[in-house]
Write an enzyme that holds these catalytic residues in place. Structure first.
Site, PDB file in Angstrom:
ATOM      1  N   THR A  36       0.877  -1.495   0.263  1.00 66.38           N
ATOM      2  CA  THR A  36      -0.155  -0.561  -0.039  1.00 66.38           C
ATOM      3  C   THR A  36       0.872   1.554  -0.112  1.00 66.38           C
ATOM      4  O   THR A  36       0.691   2.171  -0.852  1.00 66.38           O
ATOM      5  CB  THR A  36      -0.708   0.534   1.114  1.00 66.38           C
ATOM      6  OG1 THR A  36      -1.956  -1.476   1.306  1.00 66.38           O
ATOM      7  CG2 THR A  36      -1.888   0.991   1.420  1.00 66.38           C
ATOM      8  N   ILE A  37       1.859   1.220   0.992  1.00 67.18           N
ATOM      9  CA  ILE A  37       2.794   2.693   1.192  1.00 67.18           C
ATOM     10  C   ILE A  37       4.014   2.104   0.058  1.00 67.18           C
ATOM     11  O   ILE A  37       3.800   3.489  -0.741  1.00 67.18           O
ATOM     12  CB  ILE A  37       3.518   2.703   3.077  1.00 67.18           C
ATOM     13  CG1 ILE A  37       2.449   2.565   3.751  1.00 67.18           C
ATOM     14  CG2 ILE A  37       4.374   4.041   2.128  1.00 67.18           C
ATOM     15  CD1 ILE A  37       1.373   4.023   3.555  1.00 67.18           C
ATOM     16  N   GLY A  89       4.544   2.305  11.516  1.00 63.51           N
ATOM     17  CA  GLY A  89       3.941   0.822  12.462  1.00 63.51           C
ATOM     18  C   GLY A  89       4.800   1.094  12.909  1.00 63.51           C
ATOM     19  O   GLY A  89       5.180  -0.523  13.552  1.00 63.51           O
ATOM     20  N   CYS A 142      -0.220   7.278   9.396  1.00 61.79           N
ATOM     21  CA  CYS A 142      -1.166   8.060   8.686  1.00 61.79           C
ATOM     22  C   CYS A 142      -2.677   9.342   9.332  1.00 61.79           C
ATOM     23  O   CYS A 142      -2.563  10.457   9.327  1.00 61.79           O
ATOM     24  CB  CYS A 142      -2.132   7.979   7.769  1.00 61.79           C
ATOM     25  SG  CYS A 142      -3.736   6.483   8.853  1.00 61.79           S
ATOM     26  N   HIS A 184      -2.609   6.727  19.228  1.00 62.92           N
ATOM     27  CA  HIS A 184      -2.598   8.195  18.493  1.00 62.92           C
ATOM     28  C   HIS A 184      -1.690   9.000  18.910  1.00 62.92           C
ATOM     29  O   HIS A 184      -0.907   9.589  18.509  1.00 62.92           O
ATOM     30  CB  HIS A 184      -3.889   8.847  17.110  1.00 62.92           C
ATOM     31  CG  HIS A 184      -3.875   7.157  17.518  1.00 62.92           C
ATOM     32  ND1 HIS A 184      -5.605   6.512  17.650  1.00 62.92           N
ATOM     33  CD2 HIS A 184      -4.381   6.830  16.043  1.00 62.92           C
ATOM     34  CE1 HIS A 184      -5.363   5.427  16.807  1.00 62.92           C
ATOM     35  NE2 HIS A 184      -4.939   5.334  15.878  1.00 62.92           N
ATOM     36  N   ALA A 185      -1.869   9.335  20.705  1.00 65.09           N
ATOM     37  CA  ALA A 185      -1.294  10.873  20.997  1.00 65.09           C
ATOM     38  C   ALA A 185       0.132  10.127  21.423  1.00 65.09           C
ATOM     39  O   ALA A 185       0.616  11.026  21.461  1.00 65.09           O
ATOM     40  CB  ALA A 185      -2.095  10.485  22.668  1.00 65.09           C
ATOM     41  N   HIS A 194     -10.132   7.606   7.755  1.00 59.91           N
ATOM     42  CA  HIS A 194     -10.441   7.800   8.502  1.00 59.91           C
ATOM     43  C   HIS A 194     -10.648   9.069   9.412  1.00 59.91           C
ATOM     44  O   HIS A 194     -10.834  10.292   8.174  1.00 59.91           O
ATOM     45  CB  HIS A 194      -9.074   8.198   9.553  1.00 59.91           C
ATOM     46  CG  HIS A 194      -7.953   7.335   9.510  1.00 59.91           C
ATOM     47  ND1 HIS A 194      -8.780   5.676   9.906  1.00 59.91           N
ATOM     48  CD2 HIS A 194      -7.294   6.451   8.772  1.00 59.91           C
ATOM     49  CE1 HIS A 194      -8.045   4.707  10.156  1.00 59.91           C
ATOM     50  NE2 HIS A 194      -6.580   5.619   9.391  1.00 59.91           N
ATOM     51  N   GLN A 227      -5.946   6.899   4.726  1.00 64.40           N
ATOM     52  CA  GLN A 227      -4.842   6.484   5.208  1.00 64.40           C
ATOM     53  C   GLN A 227      -3.881   5.705   4.629  1.00 64.40           C
ATOM     54  O   GLN A 227      -2.593   5.592   4.477  1.00 64.40           O
ATOM     55  CB  GLN A 227      -5.311   5.245   6.126  1.00 64.40           C
ATOM     56  CG  GLN A 227      -5.790   3.528   5.353  1.00 64.40           C
ATOM     57  CD  GLN A 227      -7.782   4.420   4.850  1.00 64.40           C
ATOM     58  OE1 GLN A 227      -8.285   5.613   4.557  1.00 64.40           O
ATOM     59  NE2 GLN A 227      -7.950   2.665   4.105  1.00 64.40           N
TER      60      GLN A 227
END
Lengths: 343, 343
Positions: free
Chosen positions: B13-14, B111, B141, B195-196, B221, B302
């Site tokens: 994907t990336i 990741g 993302c 995420h934070a 998202h 994403q």
């Protein structure tokens, strides 16, 4: 004591649940419900022994489909002390003059504008204020969920600020209209969403902002809540408060209750009719506290959460219970509501 | 000036997006990509003139499927100055010793854990800090989306606090593993979500909490953000700041861009390859300001949002551009990124 005589105008998602909940109360009598179309739910009502009242001009249409109406809507209003309006959002306003003419007390739903009734109602927040009123408006499912949690936590310290995200189900399970199938839709895209304004109909001084998105699911709404209290609390305080509040259930995700789908499966395993979850579900694991800040995630079963509040609203206008505690005791016992933790 | 020679390890994907973005840059040469399985994307790479390098033990397997490898992964590493690791999350750590042995500069993805690289990277926040580093980690993302908005708004006033909800797509469009089909799933159910913590790898002093739910959609998202600045601002300030920040697009919902599905349709109408949206989309209508408080909703594609940052990361480690402004100018022109408002 004579039981208060109640009618339910509308026998859809909310109406059928409220009607059946009324039948379970020791101090209420369900006189009948109304239907405008002779569909399967009208037959269902008759088969359950619930008298069905219909518009005068539809009497023959019902008879042709093998459903014998108990009378007209006007006749129902003559026989009741309290009418619960469970017609589609905005329709209650059209019926209000009819109710007033019949001199009955009125319970409206959250789909109506706040000014339709003397008071917007949530048992845990303002039951005593509602006593003896002629008209009440039971706020909507999302607002009921927010208010239960906020008024629970208010027992610890005044709530200064709430910032919440509403992740809304796209449609109720029975709805077959098109909704988002593979999208996330801000609804509304404008800030704030109406949910904050609706909470303020019950708690006018609360600083609350909500934003909402709709997602492709039918089961339950989910709220993500950031709140600030007037003084610092501990996580243990918050857990203990939610745990001891009626109509709030703490779900322990580690037992496999980590999504709305699993909560619904749990309700099915309990054998609950229609898998209804009238309790507000707060995910135990999500509760986090940072000084005055309290954060959590909660799930709202849109079809069922307002049912207990409707029963309490009837008791309030008919002055059948003098305190929130008293009506909650009766309602929750009769409807089999749980409190504390699941599983 | 000689072009910097870049390899991409992984063509999923990336990887495929970053590889094709490298081919569009004037100061970079794509030496090749790697594949471990001879599937259709390996054939696709060859058909686009992209040399494919494979594990030594897989040479024959590729040849049997009619794909002629350009060499082994070790041979690719001998020919490049910079390797972009686009292997599945957590796999980069296994390859790192191989990269180090070859003496190449390394770009990892979000990741991987933050300690894999000297710096977690987001162009708008810390490009200059990244110059000449041996290893960078381009954050994920969702983190890239949060950081773009936060570092944009920081130009108005320091950001004191962020409370954000992440509404996550369940799977990428190509994924056929099972995900939630009709549920909302807190993910994780524990507060805060990662995420934070990931934002803090770039902005360590920011007071940020995030909670996340997964919903049944594949497109993008959505984030709901509540932020507090160190001083009051106006809505006009915020709109003007987002509008003038590269890689942020303000979407006007009143033109029918009121959901992720409609944003994707817009990208398809633009003729964008794979309907990629590397820009962060902020819904104009959602921006609300209340003194020091700024609130908005944004959408993150994403699959595409980290691609420009990967290109900038290559330029940073190879010192091909001295400022964020310079690399953004080249990257965004070559990739056709928009800024300002849509439509």
């Amino acid at each position: 004591m004579a039981r208060v005589r109640v009618g339910v105008n509308g026998f859809g998602t909310i109406g059928k649940r409220v009607a059946e909940a009324i039948m379970l109360q020791p101090d209420m009598e369900l006189v009948g419900v109304t239907k405008t179309k002779p569909d399967y739910t009208a037959k269902y009502a008759v088969s359950r022994g619930i008298p069905v009242y219909v518009p005068k001009e539809s009497l023959e249409e019902f008879q042709a489909k093998g459903i014998e109406p108990a009378g007209t809507i006007e006749e129902l209003l003559e026989k009741v002390d309290v009418i619960v309006d469970a017609t589609p959002g905005g329709t209650g306003r059209k019926y209000k003059p009819l109710y007033e003419k019949a001199g009955v007390k009125m319970i409206f739903q959250g789909g109506e504008k706040a000014d339709i009734a003397e008071l917007s109602f949530s048992t845990l927040c303002n039951y005593e204020q509602a006593l003896g009123k002629t008209s009440l408006r039971v706020v909507s499912c999302n607002t009921t969920g927010l208010l239960r949690a906020i008024c629970s936590i208010s027992r610890l310290a005044p709530v200064r600020r709430v910032r919440a995200t509403i992740v809304r189900r796209a449609a109720d399970p029975k709805e077959i209209k098109r909704g988002p199938v593979n999208a996330i839709k801000p609804d509304p895209v404008k800030t704030p969403s109406h949910h904050a304004l609706d909470v303020k109909t019950v708690l006018p001084d609360l600083d609350i902002v909500t934003m909402a998105v709709v997602v492709p699911t039918t089961l339950m709404h989910v709220h993500i809540v950031y709140a600030e209290l007037e003084k610092p609390v501990t996580r243990e305080d918050v857990v203990a408060t939610f745990e001891s509040t009626p109509r709030i259930l703490l779900a322990d995700a580690s037992y496999g209750l980590a999504s709305t789908a699993e909560l619904v499966e749990y309700a099915r395993d309990l054998g609950r009719k229609r898998y209804d979850i009238p309790e507000l579900i707060v995910w135990l694991d999500s509760i986090a506290v940072n000084g005055v800040e309290v954060m959590w995630m909660q799930a709202v079963h849109q079809e069922a959460i307002v049912v207990p509040e409707n029963i309490d609203a009837i008791r309030a206008v008919a002055e059948l219970a003098k305190t929130a505690e008293e009506t909650i005791r009766i309602t929750d016992e009769r409807l089999g509501l749980l409190k504390g933790r699941i599983p």
